[in-house]
Design a protein around this motif. Structure first.
Motif, mmCIF file in Angstrom:
data_model
loop_
_atom_site.group_PDB
_atom_site.id
_atom_site.type_symbol
_atom_site.label_atom_id
_atom_site.label_comp_id
_atom_site.label_asym_id
_atom_site.label_seq_id
_atom_site.Cartn_x
_atom_site.Cartn_y
_atom_site.Cartn_z
ATOM 1 N N GLN A 29 -10.976 -5.122 -7.499
ATOM 2 C CA GLN A 29 -12.179 -5.583 -6.810
ATOM 3 C C GLN A 29 -12.391 -4.871 -5.474
ATOM 4 O O GLN A 29 -13.515 -4.812 -4.976
ATOM 5 C CB GLN A 29 -12.086 -7.098 -6.559
ATOM 6 C CG GLN A 29 -11.901 -7.926 -7.820
ATOM 7 C CD GLN A 29 -13.101 -7.863 -8.739
ATOM 8 O OE1 GLN A 29 -14.227 -7.640 -8.288
ATOM 9 N NE2 GLN A 29 -12.865 -8.055 -10.038
ATOM 10 N N VAL A 30 -11.334 -4.331 -4.893
ATOM 11 C CA VAL A 30 -11.445 -3.616 -3.619
ATOM 12 C C VAL A 30 -11.782 -2.161 -3.903
ATOM 13 O O VAL A 30 -11.137 -1.502 -4.729
ATOM 14 C CB VAL A 30 -10.131 -3.708 -2.821
ATOM 15 C CG1 VAL A 30 -10.272 -3.003 -1.476
ATOM 16 C CG2 VAL A 30 -9.738 -5.174 -2.610
ATOM 17 N N VAL B 130 -6.588 -8.840 1.875
ATOM 18 C CA VAL B 130 -7.068 -8.862 0.488
ATOM 19 C C VAL B 130 -5.976 -8.472 -0.505
ATOM 20 O O VAL B 130 -6.203 -8.520 -1.713
ATOM 21 C CB VAL B 130 -8.281 -7.918 0.310
ATOM 22 C CG1 VAL B 130 -9.472 -8.450 1.075
ATOM 23 C CG2 VAL B 130 -7.948 -6.500 0.747
ATOM 24 N N GLU C 170 -3.811 -7.177 -5.687
ATOM 25 C CA GLU C 170 -4.856 -7.880 -4.961
ATOM 26 C C GLU C 170 -4.589 -9.381 -4.943
ATOM 27 O O GLU C 170 -4.117 -9.957 -5.929
ATOM 28 C CB GLU C 170 -6.222 -7.588 -5.585
ATOM 29 C CG GLU C 170 -6.629 -6.123 -5.458
ATOM 30 C CD GLU C 170 -8.030 -5.862 -5.996
ATOM 31 O OE1 GLU C 170 -8.650 -6.821 -6.517
ATOM 32 O OE2 GLU C 170 -8.501 -4.714 -5.899
ATOM 33 N N ARG D 223 -9.334 -13.982 -4.495
ATOM 34 C CA ARG D 223 -10.588 -13.717 -3.795
ATOM 35 C C ARG D 223 -11.108 -14.948 -3.075
ATOM 36 O O ARG D 223 -11.803 -14.827 -2.060
ATOM 37 C CB ARG D 223 -11.647 -13.204 -4.770
ATOM 38 C CG ARG D 223 -11.262 -11.896 -5.465
ATOM 39 C CD ARG D 223 -12.409 -11.376 -6.298
ATOM 40 N NE ARG D 223 -13.501 -10.897 -5.458
ATOM 41 C CZ ARG D 223 -14.711 -10.586 -5.919
ATOM 42 N NH1 ARG D 223 -14.987 -10.753 -7.204
ATOM 43 N NH2 ARG D 223 -15.649 -10.151 -5.102
ATOM 44 N N ASN E 170 -12.567 -13.773 0.237
ATOM 45 C CA ASN E 170 -11.755 -12.792 0.940
ATOM 46 C C ASN E 170 -12.159 -11.344 0.694
ATOM 47 O O ASN E 170 -11.569 -10.441 1.296
ATOM 48 C CB ASN E 170 -10.281 -12.976 0.556
ATOM 49 C CG ASN E 170 -9.730 -14.295 1.053
ATOM 50 O OD1 ASN E 170 -9.689 -14.553 2.241
ATOM 51 N ND2 ASN E 170 -9.302 -15.150 0.124
ATOM 52 N N ASN E 171 -13.125 -11.099 -0.175
ATOM 53 C CA ASN E 171 -13.525 -9.711 -0.434
ATOM 54 C C ASN E 171 -14.973 -9.716 -0.906
ATOM 55 O O ASN E 171 -15.287 -9.362 -2.043
ATOM 56 C CB ASN E 171 -12.592 -9.087 -1.486
ATOM 57 C CG ASN E 171 -12.848 -7.622 -1.701
ATOM 58 O OD1 ASN E 171 -13.193 -6.886 -0.775
ATOM 59 N ND2 ASN E 171 -12.689 -7.169 -2.935
ATOM 60 N N ASN F 117 -15.231 -4.440 0.293
ATOM 61 C CA ASN F 117 -14.652 -3.668 1.392
ATOM 62 C C ASN F 117 -13.885 -4.575 2.353
ATOM 63 O O ASN F 117 -13.878 -4.350 3.560
ATOM 64 C CB ASN F 117 -15.744 -2.914 2.149
ATOM 65 C CG ASN F 117 -16.482 -1.940 1.264
ATOM 66 O OD1 ASN F 117 -15.875 -1.170 0.528
ATOM 67 N ND2 ASN F 117 -17.813 -1.981 1.319
ATOM 68 N N ALA F 118 -13.234 -5.601 1.820
ATOM 69 C CA ALA F 118 -12.403 -6.548 2.584
ATOM 70 C C ALA F 118 -13.212 -7.396 3.550
ATOM 71 O O ALA F 118 -12.660 -7.932 4.512
ATOM 72 C CB ALA F 118 -11.276 -5.820 3.319
ATOM 73 N N ARG G 1 -14.939 -10.747 4.835
ATOM 74 C CA ARG G 1 -14.534 -12.134 4.642
ATOM 75 C C ARG G 1 -15.641 -13.067 5.096
ATOM 76 O O ARG G 1 -16.171 -12.939 6.202
ATOM 77 C CB ARG G 1 -13.259 -12.432 5.450
ATOM 78 C CG ARG G 1 -12.740 -13.858 5.231
ATOM 79 C CD ARG G 1 -11.415 -14.078 5.937
ATOM 80 N NE ARG G 1 -11.545 -14.014 7.379
ATOM 81 C CZ ARG G 1 -10.910 -13.153 8.156
ATOM 82 N NH1 ARG G 1 -10.115 -12.240 7.610
ATOM 83 N NH2 ARG G 1 -11.078 -13.166 9.460
#
Length: 604
Positions: A204-205, A239, A265, A268, A292-293, A297-298, A300
């Motif tokens: 996801q990141v 993350v 990871e 989320r 959290n993501n 791109n991290a 929050r």
């Protein structure tokens, strides 16, 4: 029962006790005579190994067994030991005494480094030679000799020798001179740069974001410290539940060492709760939900809802605090973070009743080692009722702050045991009041510093167990008088942030002899606190606070109020649970006679 006579040298006694089979096994069930005889004979080799590890290569081990009832003794080296033990009556106890003649301390003789392939000494830089650190004449302690190889290995790799090898040393005993010669086989290998960096486990990141964030790059000198710093920095994004890095090859690839970063990871979404209580502000309880993501791109996003003012001597009723926080790391450039908040709150203090909507945004970035800076903009629309009069205010401000922290504690809930924390804040503001309030320009300035002294430095206690903590706060509002400043922007004292034993807003100018605080334009406060850890999970604290709020812009004016008290701590994996009780030493009119504070983490 086994007794090991002390040698008079604490480190040697510790090594002997740790190596002794007879000591470690005496609490187990009884064994037969042949098994015990075997343990006794093995004990000689184990204890001689401990002696040699501390540099005593000529020492002697004496083991004597005695049957107390019969008064008969037997040397542990005797070939008749097993027969003697077999003749001891079943319920008789055998006492074992171990005595050590440590003999002379051996020292290092020649110390050589040789390349395995050529047999010649490798070329080392001065820093690498200093890291190795072994020299002729120092005590021949095994741990020191082995540690030197580890230090040299680290120094070589830090200089770019990614494939360096430092093998176990060969030792040659010289009894005539009471020395030990050491030969260390070393293969430095070539100096390499960082090669291709691969990344695994990102779902996801976005990989593009991680690569921009990564502080180590292809083509740079291979240095494990910088690679590890890059790994740790990625873990701070919040993350990832795990980040690991390893060399991706067992040999050089075109003069480089490729790296393989692996990611796991984290969840989320998360849900949290908040609970706190003090007798002045009452209880606050609420919950939060965090993404959290948010955009890959991290980023929050945290949504929080709290009910406040559940009881409390400084409160007139229930309030609420509802807000949404948005955090974006690496905003516009690396290590520069964006913070934004929209908040709605209602507070029913005795001093004023407030309903407000707030918008805040700011940028935080590192300024220097241990220093961070923040610049932001804020807008607030509020309605405040004070002394039976209601007014509306629109407040625009541009807060600017600098923060210093060298405590080495990344989690704000974890107690600091050394170092300094400090912050200085300047907030230029304009208040556009409703009819009767007018417009005013003012600047709120305050600074806070705290420091922590570990009494271990004075030889009083073990590290981290006994701490003296000091805190000082000073503040001033310039540009407008008290009555020209909205009530919520004025300065107040009392409570856990300044002077415990006095309710929130209970220190400073009051409206006559009532519980209504006017607030002021200057503030100063100080705290000294002693913190003592007890056992594994408990602790105690004792403290004294003092502070005052003045009606002009110069601090150190007003009526000084002093509070004192103590508390208990229960240390959990996420931080200490705190319970403090404080009393005022010069109680204000209509003030509290005592206050109780419960929360997570230390007060500062």
């Amino acid at each position: 029962m086994t007794n090991l006579d002390p040698t008079g040298q604490s480190d040697l006694d510790t090594a002997l006790k740790a190596s002794s089979d007879l000591l470690s096994l005496q609490s187990t069930r009884a064994v037969g005579p042949f098994a015990l005889a075997g343990r006794v004979r093995n004990e000689y080799d184990r204890l001689r190994g401990a002696l040699e590890s501390c540099g005593y290569y000529g020492g002697t081990v004496h083991i004597m067994l005695r049957n107390g009832k019969q008064g008969i003794a037997m040397d542990g080296m005797s070939s008749a030991l097993a027969s003697w033990l077999g003749a001891v009556p079943e319920h008789d106890r055998v006492d074992i005494t171990v005595r050590i003649d440590k003999g002379p301390l051996f020292h290092l003789g020649s110390v050589k480094l040789v390349e395995s392939a050529t047999g010649v000494a490798p070329h080392l830089t001065p820093d690498q030679q200093k890291a190795f650190g072994l020299h002729t004449g120092q005590p021949a302690i095994a741990a020191d000799v082995l540690a030197a190889g580890g230090r040299l290995m680290d120094a070589l790799r830090e200089s770019g020798h990614a494939l360096a090898q430092v093998d176990k040393p060969m030792a040659y005993l010289r009894p005539d001179t009471r020395t030990v010669d050491i030969v260390y086989p070393v293969v430095p290998g070539p100096i390499l740069d960082v090669g291709r960096i691969s990344m695994e486990g990102l779902k996801q990141v976005h990989q593009s974001f991680v690569r921009r964030r990564l502080s180590v790059h292809e083509g740079e000198l291979y240095q494990p410290s910088r690679i590890e710093a890059a790994r740790q920095d990625l873990t701070t994004l919040g993350v990832f539940s795990n980040v690991s890095v390893r060399d991706a090859s067992s040999k050089a690839v075109n003069g480089t060492m490729p790296l393989d970063f692996s990611f796991q990871e984290g969840k989320r979404h998360s849900i949290g709760g908040e609970l706190g209580y003090s007798t002045d502000l009452g209880a606050r309880v609420g919950a939060s939900w965090t993404h959290n993501n948010l955009l890959g791109n991290a980023e929050r996003l945290r949504l929080t809802a709290l009910i406040t003012g559940l009881g409390g001597s400084a409160q007139q009723g229930l309030g609420y605090d509802v807000y949404a926080d948005f955090f974006k790391p690496d905003f516009l450039e690396s290590k520069q973070n964006l913070n934004a908040r929209i908040e709605g709150l209602r507070q029913l203090f005795w001093s004023y009743r407030q309903t407000a909507l707030l918008l805040r945004g700011g940028i935080t970035r590192p300024l220097a080692k241990n220093w961070n800076g923040n610049f932001g903009l804020a807008a607030e629309q509020e309605r405040i009722e004070q002394f039976g009069v209601s007014r509306s205010y629109t407040i625009l401000s541009a807060p600017l702050s600098g923060m210093y922290d060298n405590t080495g504690v990344g989690n704000p809930i974890e107690p600091a045991t050394h170092g300094v924390r400090a912050s200085i804040n300047v907030t230029p503001s304009v208040s556009l009041g409703s009819k009767g309030a007018g417009t005013s320009f003012f600047a709120i300035m305050n600074a806070t510093a705290s420091t922590y002294v570990d009494l271990h430095k004075l030889g009083i206690s073990p590290p981290g167990r006994s701490i003296l903590a000091f805190r000082g706060t000073i503040g001033s509002i310039q540009g407008a008088g008290t009555w020209d400043i909205p009530p919520d922007q004025r300065m107040y004292a009392g409570g856990s942030a300044t002077v415990r034993g006095y309710r929130w807003q209970g220190v400073g100018p009051q409206y006559g002899h009532t519980k209504y605080a006017i607030g002021g334009t200057s503030l100063d406060a100080g705290t000294v606190e002693y913190r003592q850890r007890l056992f594994k999970s408990f602790g105690l604290a004792a403290f004294a606070d003092a502070g005052q709020v003045g009606s002009n812009s110069m601090p150190f004016t007003g009526t000084l109020r002093v509070g004192a008290g103590g508390g208990v701590r229960y240390y959990t994996p996420i931080g200490p649970v705190r319970l403090d009780v404080a009393v005022p030493l010069n109680r204000a009119p209509r003030g509290d006679s005592w206050d109780l504070y419960i929360g997570l983490g230390e007060t500062f």
